[in-house]
Design a protein around this motif. Structure first.
Motif, PDB file in Angstrom:
ATOM      1  N   TYR A  97       0.848  -1.196   0.000  1.00  0.00           N
ATOM      2  CA  TYR A  97       0.000   0.000   0.000  1.00  0.00           C
ATOM      3  C   TYR A  97       0.882   1.244   0.000  1.00  0.00           C
ATOM      4  CZ  TYR A  97      -4.178  -2.734   1.071  1.00  0.00           C
ATOM      5  OH  TYR A  97      -5.229  -3.616   1.010  1.00  0.00           O
ATOM      6  N   PRO A  98       0.455   2.312  -0.660  1.00  0.00           N
ATOM      7  CA  PRO A  98       1.280   3.519  -0.700  1.00  0.00           C
ATOM      8  C   PRO A  98       1.329   4.289   0.623  1.00  0.00           C
ATOM      9  CG  PRO A  98      -0.750   3.850  -1.924  1.00  0.00           C
ATOM     10  CD  PRO A  98      -0.713   2.414  -1.525  1.00  0.00           C
ATOM     11  N   VAL A  99       0.360   4.076   1.512  1.00  0.00           N
ATOM     12  CA  VAL A  99       0.323   4.781   2.792  1.00  0.00           C
ATOM     13  C   VAL A  99       0.378   3.740   3.913  1.00  0.00           C
ATOM     14  CG1 VAL A  99      -1.080   6.271   4.287  1.00  0.00           C
ATOM     15  CG2 VAL A  99      -0.955   6.725   1.829  1.00  0.00           C
ATOM     16  N   GLY A 100       1.309   3.927   4.831  1.00  0.00           N
ATOM     17  CA  GLY A 100       1.510   2.962   5.909  1.00  0.00           C
ATOM     18  C   GLY A 100       0.401   2.921   6.939  1.00  0.00           C
ATOM     19  N   ARG A 101      -0.310   4.042   7.121  1.00  0.00           N
ATOM     20  CA  ARG A 101      -1.414   4.076   8.081  1.00  0.00           C
ATOM     21  C   ARG A 101      -2.389   5.165   7.668  1.00  0.00           C
ATOM     22  NH1 ARG A 101      -2.479   7.190  12.511  1.00  0.00           N
ATOM     23  NH2 ARG A 101      -3.920   6.309  14.019  1.00  0.00           N
ATOM     24  N   VAL A 102      -3.646   4.757   7.424  1.00  0.00           N
ATOM     25  CA  VAL A 102      -4.728   5.690   7.138  1.00  0.00           C
ATOM     26  C   VAL A 102      -5.468   5.933   8.452  1.00  0.00           C
ATOM     27  CG1 VAL A 102      -6.872   6.050   5.852  1.00  0.00           C
ATOM     28  CG2 VAL A 102      -4.940   4.899   4.753  1.00  0.00           C
ATOM     29  N   GLU A 103      -5.595   7.177   8.846  1.00  0.00           N
ATOM     30  CA  GLU A 103      -6.166   7.544  10.141  1.00  0.00           C
ATOM     31  C   GLU A 103      -7.556   6.937  10.384  1.00  0.00           C
ATOM     32  OE1 GLU A 103      -6.024   9.331  13.847  1.00  0.00           O
ATOM     33  OE2 GLU A 103      -4.429   9.403  12.364  1.00  0.00           O
ATOM     34  N   ALA A 104      -8.442   7.005   9.410  1.00  0.00           N
ATOM     35  CA  ALA A 104      -9.824   6.555   9.606  1.00  0.00           C
ATOM     36  C   ALA A 104      -9.938   5.056   9.866  1.00  0.00           C
ATOM     37  CB  ALA A 104     -10.685   6.939   8.408  1.00  0.00           C
ATOM     38  N   ASN A 107      -6.933   3.061  10.710  1.00  0.00           N
ATOM     39  CA  ASN A 107      -5.762   2.608  11.467  1.00  0.00           C
ATOM     40  C   ASN A 107      -5.080   1.420  10.789  1.00  0.00           C
ATOM     41  OD1 ASN A 107      -3.971   3.069  13.573  1.00  0.00           O
ATOM     42  ND2 ASN A 107      -4.925   1.522  14.871  1.00  0.00           N
ATOM     43  N   LEU A 108      -5.162   1.382   9.475  1.00  0.00           N
ATOM     44  CA  LEU A 108      -4.578   0.313   8.660  1.00  0.00           C
ATOM     45  C   LEU A 108      -3.794   0.934   7.506  1.00  0.00           C
ATOM     46  CD1 LEU A 108      -7.764  -1.924   8.340  1.00  0.00           C
ATOM     47  CD2 LEU A 108      -5.713  -2.480   9.689  1.00  0.00           C
ATOM     48  N   PRO A 109      -2.887   0.182   6.898  1.00  0.00           N
ATOM     49  CA  PRO A 109      -2.268   0.678   5.665  1.00  0.00           C
ATOM     50  C   PRO A 109      -3.335   0.751   4.588  1.00  0.00           C
ATOM     51  CG  PRO A 109      -1.673  -1.610   6.039  1.00  0.00           C
ATOM     52  CD  PRO A 109      -2.436  -1.159   7.250  1.00  0.00           C
ATOM     53  N   GLY A 110      -3.110   1.544   3.554  1.00  0.00           N
ATOM     54  CA  GLY A 110      -4.120   1.606   2.501  1.00  0.00           C
ATOM     55  C   GLY A 110      -3.772   2.556   1.382  1.00  0.00           C
ATOM     56  N   PHE A 111      -4.758   2.727   0.506  1.00  0.00           N
ATOM     57  CA  PHE A 111      -4.688   3.709  -0.576  1.00  0.00           C
ATOM     58  C   PHE A 111      -5.278   4.995  -0.015  1.00  0.00           C
ATOM     59  CE2 PHE A 111      -5.604  -0.434  -2.621  1.00  0.00           C
ATOM     60  CZ  PHE A 111      -4.427  -0.587  -3.332  1.00  0.00           C
ATOM     61  N   SER A 112      -4.626   6.136  -0.255  1.00  0.00           N
ATOM     62  CA  SER A 112      -5.111   7.393   0.293  1.00  0.00           C
ATOM     63  C   SER A 112      -4.606   8.546  -0.552  1.00  0.00           C
ATOM     64  CB  SER A 112      -4.646   7.556   1.746  1.00  0.00           C
ATOM     65  OG  SER A 112      -5.205   8.701   2.337  1.00  0.00           O
TER      66      SER A 112
END
Length: 122
Positions: free
Chosen positions: A73-80, A82-87
Motif C-alpha cells: 500500500y502507498p500509505v503505511g497508516r490511514v487515520e480513519a 488505522n490500517l495501511p491503505g490507498f489514500s
C-alpha cells in the motif's frame, strides 16, 4: 471531496455495490478465482485520513482479512481505519493487483474493496 472509482480488469465474477459511511464501498464475489485480481482505481480523498483497502473472506463474508496488493500500500497508516491503505489523490488511473490463488476453487470466497473516511472534511 471524495472520488473513488474502481474498474475491474480481471476476475471470474465480480459484483459491485456502492455503500455509505464506513461500510464497504464495493463488495465483490469471485467464483472459481484462479489467480490475480486486477483493477484500476482513481482516488481523490483527504491524504492520510481517508482511504481504502482490499479485504478477502474465505467463509462467505463472516470474517474478513486485509490483503496487501503487489508492491504494498502507498500509505503505511490511514487515520480513519488505522490500517495501511490507498489514500490521497492518484494521478489518473492506477493499476493494482493482488494474488488470490490461495483461494482458487473456494465457493465461499469473497473480495471487498473497503473505503474509510473520518468526519474532518465532507
Amino acid at each position: 471531496m471524495l472520488l473513488a472509482l474502481f474498474q475491474v480488469l480481471s476476475a471470474a465474477k465480480f459484483y459491485g455495490r456502492l455503500g455509505r459511511g464506513n461500510g464497504p464501498r464495493w463488495l465483490g464475489r469471485a467464483h472459481r478465482a484462479s489467480g490475480t485480481l486486477a483493477f484500476q482505481h482513481h482516488l481523490d480523498c483527504e491524504p492520510f485520513y481517508d482511504g481504502g483497502i482490499i479485504e478477502t473472506s474465505s467463509d462467505a463474508g463472516t470474517t474478513w482479512q486485509l490483503q496487501t496488493p503487489d508492491g504494498g500500500y502507498p500509505v503505511g497508516r490511514v487515520e480513519a481505519s488505522n490500517l495501511p491503505g490507498f489514500s490521497g489523490s492518484t494521478d489518473g488511473w492506477q493499476s493494482v493487483e493482488v494474488d488470490l490463488s490461495a483461494w482458487a476453487g473456494n465457493p465461499s470466497f469473497r473480495v471487498r474493496l473497503r473505503f474509510f473516511s473520518d468526519i474532518g472534511i465532507n
